[in-house]
Design an enzyme around this catalytic site. Structure first.
Site, PDB file in Angstrom:
ATOM      1  N   HIS A 159      -2.801   6.893   7.143  1.00 15.66           N
ATOM      2  CA  HIS A 159      -1.576   7.809   6.690  1.00 15.66           C
ATOM      3  C   HIS A 159      -2.232   9.349   6.396  1.00 15.66           C
ATOM      4  O   HIS A 159      -1.688  10.392   6.508  1.00 15.66           O
ATOM      5  CB  HIS A 159      -0.900   7.345   5.399  1.00 15.66           C
ATOM      6  CG  HIS A 159       0.236   6.469   5.637  1.00 15.66           C
ATOM      7  ND1 HIS A 159       1.157   6.877   6.158  1.00 15.66           N
ATOM      8  CD2 HIS A 159       0.161   5.197   5.271  1.00 15.66           C
ATOM      9  CE1 HIS A 159       2.290   6.062   6.326  1.00 15.66           C
ATOM     10  NE2 HIS A 159       1.774   4.853   5.714  1.00 15.66           N
ATOM     11  N   GLN A 163       2.974   9.953   1.664  1.00 12.15           N
ATOM     12  CA  GLN A 163       4.103   9.130   1.794  1.00 12.15           C
ATOM     13  C   GLN A 163       4.910   9.645   0.562  1.00 12.15           C
ATOM     14  O   GLN A 163       6.404   9.473   0.375  1.00 12.15           O
ATOM     15  CB  GLN A 163       4.082   7.648   1.696  1.00 12.15           C
ATOM     16  CG  GLN A 163       3.558   7.171   2.886  1.00 12.15           C
ATOM     17  CD  GLN A 163       3.297   5.668   2.582  1.00 12.15           C
ATOM     18  OE1 GLN A 163       2.247   5.179   2.295  1.00 12.15           O
ATOM     19  NE2 GLN A 163       4.401   5.062   3.236  1.00 12.15           N
ATOM     20  N   CYS A 176       5.791  -0.556   7.132  1.00 10.92           N
ATOM     21  CA  CYS A 176       5.669   0.503   6.367  1.00 10.92           C
ATOM     22  C   CYS A 176       6.820   1.250   5.538  1.00 10.92           C
ATOM     23  O   CYS A 176       7.829   1.052   6.108  1.00 10.92           O
ATOM     24  CB  CYS A 176       4.963   1.710   7.183  1.00 10.92           C
ATOM     25  SG  CYS A 176       4.538   3.216   6.348  1.00 10.92           S
ATOM     26  N   LEU A 177       6.545   1.571   4.149  1.00  9.68           N
ATOM     27  CA  LEU A 177       7.437   1.513   3.407  1.00  9.68           C
ATOM     28  C   LEU A 177       8.266   3.103   3.828  1.00  9.68           C
ATOM     29  O   LEU A 177       9.441   3.490   3.625  1.00  9.68           O
ATOM     30  CB  LEU A 177       6.966   2.051   2.198  1.00  9.68           C
ATOM     31  CG  LEU A 177       6.341   0.818   1.078  1.00  9.68           C
ATOM     32  CD1 LEU A 177       6.101   1.228  -0.109  1.00  9.68           C
ATOM     33  CD2 LEU A 177       7.549  -0.062   0.994  1.00  9.68           C
ATOM     34  N   HIS A 219      -4.345   0.810   7.397  1.00  8.87           N
ATOM     35  CA  HIS A 219      -2.902   1.437   7.516  1.00  8.87           C
ATOM     36  C   HIS A 219      -2.973   2.802   6.717  1.00  8.87           C
ATOM     37  O   HIS A 219      -2.366   3.688   7.060  1.00  8.87           O
ATOM     38  CB  HIS A 219      -1.928   0.477   7.199  1.00  8.87           C
ATOM     39  CG  HIS A 219      -0.584   0.830   6.979  1.00  8.87           C
ATOM     40  ND1 HIS A 219       0.253   0.248   8.099  1.00  8.87           N
ATOM     41  CD2 HIS A 219       0.057   1.817   6.322  1.00  8.87           C
ATOM     42  CE1 HIS A 219       1.717   1.050   7.719  1.00  8.87           C
ATOM     43  NE2 HIS A 219       1.444   1.875   6.792  1.00  8.87           N
ATOM     44  N   GLU A 220      -3.352   2.568   5.474  1.00 11.22           N
ATOM     45  CA  GLU A 220      -3.403   3.592   4.390  1.00 11.22           C
ATOM     46  C   GLU A 220      -4.066   4.871   4.802  1.00 11.22           C
ATOM     47  O   GLU A 220      -3.780   5.965   4.533  1.00 11.22           O
ATOM     48  CB  GLU A 220      -3.645   3.230   3.076  1.00 11.22           C
ATOM     49  CG  GLU A 220      -2.566   2.118   2.512  1.00 11.22           C
ATOM     50  CD  GLU A 220      -1.054   2.318   2.618  1.00 11.22           C
ATOM     51  OE1 GLU A 220      -0.799   3.504   2.575  1.00 11.22           O
ATOM     52  OE2 GLU A 220      -0.502   1.416   2.783  1.00 11.22           O
ATOM     53  N   GLY A 267       0.917  -0.904  -0.055  1.00  9.81           N
ATOM     54  CA  GLY A 267      -0.008   0.033  -0.082  1.00  9.81           C
ATOM     55  C   GLY A 267       0.903   1.145   0.005  1.00  9.81           C
ATOM     56  O   GLY A 267       1.972   1.304   0.293  1.00  9.81           O
TER      57      GLY A 267
HETATM   58 NI    NI Z   1       2.577   2.972   5.573  1.00 14.12          NI
END
Ligand code: NI
Length: 171
Positions: A141, A51, A95-96, A137-138, A46
């Protein structure tokens, strides 16, 4: 399409509330295409617009719960909101934007999301398991929330290995 830089923890854009998308134009489509390429290259499940430094309510979620032999596919969600949730799961989450860190996070096991597509049309989509986790999760953000704020426990490398070894043993 172009790759975008993924911001990491500490960048102010990751802590901000994002504004709704109001123009479903070429600029949005370019952003979504770039995010898709960035997500595919980074091997994540995701990616949210903040991000990549864009404070707008747009996220991508990779649907991995697909029948054997079929390809994963990316769901684009503009101005998404969770309209139903049920059950509970507590699994390692990463998470990236927080590379190399995994923590145990409780999430619903099922969610239904209402969102707009890239042309502004409203639709609903359901997710279970990892996909439900990823929706949550997204969407976090978009409120400037990272999973590290919700994690009950951050896993050591040993704990992460143990977790995956034990999971593998069940299969
Ligand atoms: Ni993330």
């Amino acid at each position: 399409m172009a790759l975008r830089n993924i911001m990491t923890e500490g960048e102010p854009c990751l802590g901000k509330h994002c504004r709704p998308v109001t123009s479903f134009d070429e600029r949005l489509h370019t952003l979504l295409d770039d995010m898709a390429e960035t997500l595919r290259r980074s091997d994540g499940v995701g990616l949210a617009a903040p991000q990549v430094g864009i404070l707008r309510r747009a996220v991508l979620v990779l649907e991995t719960n697909v029948p054997e032999g079929e390809e994963d596919y990316i769901i684009e969600l503009i101005n998404p909101e969770i309209i139903e949730r049920s059950g509970s799961q507590t699994e390692p989450e990463g998470c990236l934007s927080v590379p190399g860190v995994y923590g145990m996070v409780e999430r619903p096991d099922y969610v239904k999301v209402r969102a707009q597509n890239r042309d502004g049309e409203t639709f609903e989509v359901e997710g279970t398991g990892l996909t439900a986790r990823c929706f949550c999760h997204e969407l976090d953000h978009l409120e400037g929330i990272l999973f590290t704020e919700k994690a009950e426990h951050i896993l050591s490398d040993e704990e992460l290995d143990e977790y995956y070894n034990s999971k593998h043993g069940e299969d």
